[in-house]
Design a protein around this motif. Structure first.
Motif, PDB file in Angstrom:
ATOM      1  N   GLY A  41       0.842  -1.110  -0.129  1.00  0.00           N
ATOM      2  CA  GLY A  41       0.021  -0.125   0.021  1.00  0.00           C
ATOM      3  C   GLY A  41       0.839   1.355  -0.248  1.00  0.00           C
TER       4      GLY A  41
ATOM      5  N   ASP B 254       0.286   4.756   1.310  1.00  0.00           N
ATOM      6  CA  ASP B 254      -0.788   5.183   2.145  1.00  0.00           C
ATOM      7  C   ASP B 254      -1.094   6.685   2.071  1.00  0.00           C
ATOM      8  OD1 ASP B 254      -2.700   5.035   4.086  1.00  0.00           O
ATOM      9  OD2 ASP B 254      -1.390   5.077   5.880  1.00  0.00           O
TER      10      ASP B 254
ATOM     11  N   ASP C 285      -6.313   8.487   4.149  1.00  0.00           N
ATOM     12  CA  ASP C 285      -5.561   7.262   4.850  1.00  0.00           C
ATOM     13  C   ASP C 285      -5.994   5.899   4.337  1.00  0.00           C
ATOM     14  OD1 ASP C 285      -4.445   5.542   6.855  1.00  0.00           O
ATOM     15  OD2 ASP C 285      -5.252   6.787   8.289  1.00  0.00           O
TER      16      ASP C 285
ATOM     17  N   THR D  39      -5.011   2.838   4.567  1.00  0.00           N
ATOM     18  CA  THR D  39      -4.737   1.756   5.258  1.00  0.00           C
ATOM     19  C   THR D  39      -5.902   1.524   6.408  1.00  0.00           C
ATOM     20  OG1 THR D  39      -2.230   2.015   5.277  1.00  0.00           O
ATOM     21  CG2 THR D  39      -3.300   0.554   7.205  1.00  0.00           C
TER      22      THR D  39
ATOM     23  N   GLU E 296      -8.734  -8.406   0.690  1.00  0.00           N
ATOM     24  CA  GLU E 296      -7.849  -7.281   1.147  1.00  0.00           C
ATOM     25  C   GLU E 296      -6.606  -6.924   0.115  1.00  0.00           C
ATOM     26  OE1 GLU E 296      -5.331  -6.110   5.310  1.00  0.00           O
ATOM     27  OE2 GLU E 296      -5.794  -8.295   4.897  1.00  0.00           O
TER      28      GLU E 296
ATOM     29  N   LYS F   4      -6.006  -3.296  -1.576  1.00  0.00           N
ATOM     30  CA  LYS F   4      -4.844  -2.657  -1.582  1.00  0.00           C
ATOM     31  C   LYS F   4      -4.130  -2.370  -2.997  1.00  0.00           C
ATOM     32  CE  LYS F   4      -3.257  -4.199   3.039  1.00  0.00           C
ATOM     33  NZ  LYS F   4      -2.256  -4.995   3.934  1.00  0.00           N
TER      34      LYS F   4
END
Length: 444
Positions: free
Chosen positions: A4, A6, A13, A15, A406, A410
């Motif tokens: 990621g 970020d 943000d 994450t 996930e 990402k």
């Protein structure tokens, strides 16, 4: 797994955002995990219940079998005569006279300071003569040789004073068992040491002085096994006068048997009720109602009812309360010892038969539930365990699914950040070009 970036370009943000999204995605798995724990808790409760019912069925089975409610006590007319009651005993009495006590043979050597060098030692027991190796051995070694030979004879060194300041000892040989069958001979260098006490059987006389009935009974020990049915008699002294041994029904012990059955029933019912109860608690101003693991479980209610019916159902048209086993208005079973004792005193056979019949019904109901192969609870436990395995498999599938999701999120946001970075670069280049054109126009 995608790495990621970020919010380096977007300022978002990512994450935290992906973590929040994954919490939403994981809700079905969380529900599965909760169901796993619920099923495990239910299976554990069933296992505990199964154990209690199995114990109940086992105890009831012992009472239900032939003679299972028989309990007898014995009293004797002398402290030197003891009676031990075993299963199979029956009421009755017997007079006996103790003529002899069982003794073990004892032989003794002469005094010696050490084992004479060259002396041989032989022991004859059970029709076999055994010559022991004593060559060059000390007195203690000779004694050890005797004891290790396992001939049914033990040896020990006894202090016998001193002669001219030299300590003397005698070897004492004792039969390991009492009775005439344990007699032996021991010889030292061919000389029989003899016996200072002979081995003999215990002997009692039954019906002493009664012509045609007087009978002598012997025993290798001071205990006469099953001299009366289910009764062992142990004597400890000779008696010149007859001693009476009387065996009678033990009302208190039989009552305790009935009480123990009711206690086992109560233990099962209490466990079911406790785990079926609904509790109400208030925390942080919020009132919550929490049910037990068996709350609303009709199978458990039916099981309790079947055992209750077995314990308190009518017997040949008569209520079990007639012998003190009562179903209360609160759905519990109680035992009235006084009522049971009164019924037992009035009609012992009928009362014991009724207790045995109740126990047999309880055993049948208990086995139907707890049999390790076909019991209804056993099958439910197996089903619950299978369900837990299936749910755990689904949870594992969700682990892989969520990990993939996930990773995808990402990757998407990483690509977005890269794309935004590229667009920003293009925008900066275009801005630079436009600024350059404006500057050139101004110079003209």
């Amino acid at each position: 797994m995608a790495l990621g970036i970020d919010g380096l370009i977007s300022g978002i943000d990512t994450t935290a955002m992906i973590a929040d999204l994954m919490k939403i995605e994981a809700r079905p798995q969380a529900m599965l995990k909760q169901k796993v724990e619920t099923n495990k808790l239910f299976a554990t409760a069933l296992q505990n219940l199964n154990t209690k019912i199995a114990s109940l069925a086992e105890a009831a089975g012992k009472i239900a079998k032939a003679g299972g409610t028989d309990r007898y006590a014995a009293v004797t007319g002398a402290e030197t005569v003891k009676a031990t009651v075993k299963p199979g005993a029956a009421a009755g009495s017997l007079d006996l006279t103790v003529n002899k006590l069982a003794t073990a043979q004892v032989s003794l050597s002469g005094a010696m300071a050490a084992w004479p060098n060259g002396d041989a030692l032989a022991i004859s027991a059970n029709g076999t003569i055994t010559e022991l190796d004593t060559a060059g051995k000390s007195l203690d070694e000779v004694i050890s040789t005797v004891n290790k030979a396992n001939l049914g004879v033990t040896a020990v060194k006894i202090s016998a004073g001193s002669v001219d300041g030299v300590q003397q000892y005698r070897m004492q040989f004792t039969a390991a068992a009492t009775g005439a069958a344990g007699t032996f001979t021991v010889s030292q260098n061919g000389t029989d040491l003899g016996a200072i006490r002979t081995g003999q059987d215990a002997e009692v006389t039954l019906w002493a002085g009664v012509a045609g009935a007087e009978t002598k009974i012997t025993s290798a020990t001071n205990t006469f096994a099953d001299l009366m049915p289910g009764v062992d008699i142990t004597v400890s002294a000779v008696s010149a006068d007859p001693v009476t041994v009387a065996v009678s029904r033990d009302t208190k012990a039989i009552s305790d048997v009935a009480a123990s059955l009711v206690a086992s029933l109560t233990d099962v019912f209490t466990y079911i009720d406790r785990n079926s109860a609904v509790s109400v608690n208030t925390s942080d101003g919020v009132t919550k109602t929490v049910g037990g693991v068996f709350t609303g479980d009709s199978a458990t209610r039916s099981l309790k009812q079947s055992i209750m019916d077995a314990a308190t159902g009518a017997l040949e048209g008569s209520s079990t309360s007639a012998i003190g086993i009562t179903l209360t208005k609160y759905g519990t079973v109680e035992f009235d010892a006084e009522k049971f004792t009164a019924a037992l005193t009035a009609d012992p056979e009928k009362t014991q038969a009724a207790l045995g019949a109740i126990a047999a019904r309880v055993e049948t109901a208990g086995k139907a539930a707890s049999d390790k192969y076909d019991g209804s609870i056993t099958k439910r436990i197996t089903s619950q365990e299978s369900m837990v395995r299936t749910l755990n498999t689904q949870v594992e599938d969700w682990d892989r699914r969520l990990a993939s999701r996930e990773s995808t999120l990402k990757l998407i946001w990483t690509n977005l950040e890269v794309k935004l970075g590229s667009l920003n670069s293009q925008m900066d280049w275009l801005t630079g070009q436009l600024d350059s054109l404006s500057a050139n126009s101004s110079k003209k």
